[in-house]
Design an enzyme around this catalytic site. Structure first.
Site, PDB file in Angstrom:
ATOM      1  N   SER A 184      -5.876   0.877  -7.208  1.00  0.00           N
ATOM      2  CA  SER A 184      -6.265  -0.531  -7.321  1.00  0.00           C
ATOM      3  C   SER A 184      -6.303  -1.174  -5.945  1.00  0.00           C
ATOM      4  O   SER A 184      -7.156  -2.019  -5.659  1.00  0.00           O
ATOM      5  CB  SER A 184      -5.300  -1.284  -8.245  1.00  0.00           C
ATOM      6  OG  SER A 184      -3.960  -1.146  -7.814  1.00  0.00           O
TER       7      SER A 184
ATOM      8  N   GLU B 194       4.401  -0.143 -10.501  1.00  0.00           N
ATOM      9  CA  GLU B 194       5.358  -1.068  -9.868  1.00  0.00           C
ATOM     10  C   GLU B 194       5.699  -2.216 -10.801  1.00  0.00           C
ATOM     11  O   GLU B 194       6.866  -2.592 -10.940  1.00  0.00           O
ATOM     12  CB  GLU B 194       4.785  -1.632  -8.564  1.00  0.00           C
ATOM     13  CG  GLU B 194       5.758  -2.594  -7.885  1.00  0.00           C
ATOM     14  CD  GLU B 194       5.157  -3.334  -6.704  1.00  0.00           C
ATOM     15  OE1 GLU B 194       5.546  -4.503  -6.487  1.00  0.00           O
ATOM     16  OE2 GLU B 194       4.312  -2.764  -5.989  1.00  0.00           O
TER      17      GLU B 194
ATOM     18  N   SER C 163      -3.183   4.370  -0.039  1.00  0.00           N
ATOM     19  CA  SER C 163      -2.931   5.660  -0.696  1.00  0.00           C
ATOM     20  C   SER C 163      -3.849   6.763  -0.180  1.00  0.00           C
ATOM     21  O   SER C 163      -3.882   7.853  -0.762  1.00  0.00           O
ATOM     22  CB  SER C 163      -3.113   5.502  -2.211  1.00  0.00           C
ATOM     23  OG  SER C 163      -4.395   4.973  -2.503  1.00  0.00           O
TER      24      SER C 163
END
Length: 291
Positions: A227, A131, A270
């Site tokens: 992350s 991103e 995720s």
């Protein structure tokens, strides 16, 4: 037998849900579909979609492909990626998260504003994250990325600063950035900031703290590349030392649950729901075999 609860708010954020839906719809039509980078930072979900025909590629691969279909995941991409696609007659299926897309547009508008040519665009985010790469691309590579307060040494505080944030960073960290930049700015120099953090993601930390605090043992499920998973796992671990991070059910250890009456299963933005359910089912079978 202990109770086992899956956190109702864990799992894919809406941006990831949309990207996977688009991938599955396209795969159902037949033919080859490529995805630029892992569609989500979870190897089990990537493997599930690979079996359906989704091929993960790199940016180097993209340069050599011609006339194919490529899915752009929720993280977003820099303008250069779209340039390559046009040049190579690649059909882009764009699954950029709308929150990320709006942020890209804001940063590009800031960069294109000739009146603010001397403004330093600063992005609070993880260096090298997909991103963040897309956001930096809106500035032709000139944006300054700061991961923590130490990174602020890159900024010239005698020049204007415009601060933005990667959408999945913490509000606490962003607010700390704002206060420290304010403290360091030279008198009379402009400093602006935009809270661009996704609330669906930001609110999960506090929710998970409450969830984990009410359990004897917590199993946090997240891919090794996530992350967001490491951050949210940290929230759980802070309030419950009996929190264990696993990638999938194969990493469960029977000894973690000795004497536990309440077990919580949760995950990152995720982490697919089906994987948390599989972990719950294995936990149930372990408890049954022990009884």
């Amino acid at each position: 037998m202990p109770s086992i609860e899956i956190d109702s708010q864990s799992g894919f954020c809406f941006g990831v849900v949309t990207a996977i839906r688009k991938a599955e719809e396209e795969l159902a039509r037949g033919g080859t579909l490529y995805c630029l980078g892992d569609i989500v930072h979870n190897s089990d979900e990537v493997e599930r979609l690979r079996k359906k025909g989704l091929e993960t590629i790199t940016h180097d691969d993209l340069e050599s492909l011609k006339g194919v279909k490529v899915l752009l995941r929720a993280h977003g991409e820099p303008p250069q990626t779209y340039d390559v696609a046009r040049r190579n007659n690649i059909d882009i299926i764009d699954a950029t998260c709308p929150v990320v897309l709006r942020l890209q547009q804001r940063i590009k508008a800031q960069y294109d504003n000739s009146a603010a040519a001397d403004t330093q665009i600063v992005i609070y985010g993880k260096l090298g994250h997909a991103e963040v790469n897309g956001l930096v691309g809106q500035t032709n590579g000139t944006a300054i990325v700061v991961e923590n307060l130490d990174g602020l040494s890159q900024i010239d505080f005698s020049r204007s600063v415009a601060l933005y944030s990667q959408t999945t960073k913490s509000l606490e960290g962003f607010n700390a950035m704002i206060e420290e930049i304010k403290r360091r700015m030279k008198p009379g120099v402009s400093f602006s900031y935009a809270d661009t953090i996704c609330r669906q993601v930001a609110s999960r930390g506090e929710h998970l703290r409450d969830f984990a605090a009410g359990k004897d043992v917590v199993v946090f499920v997240a891919g090794t590349k996530s992350s967001n998973g490491r951050v949210l796992y940290g929230h759980c671990k802070d309030v419950n030392p009996h929190t264990y991070l696993i990638s999938n059910e194969s990493e469960l250890r029977r000894e973690w649950f000795v004497g536990a009456e309440t077990i919580g299963v949760c995950g990152a933005t995720s982490t697919p729901r089906w994987l948390m359910e599989r972990v719950r089912d294995i936990l149930m079978s372990l408890q049954t075999s022990d009884s």
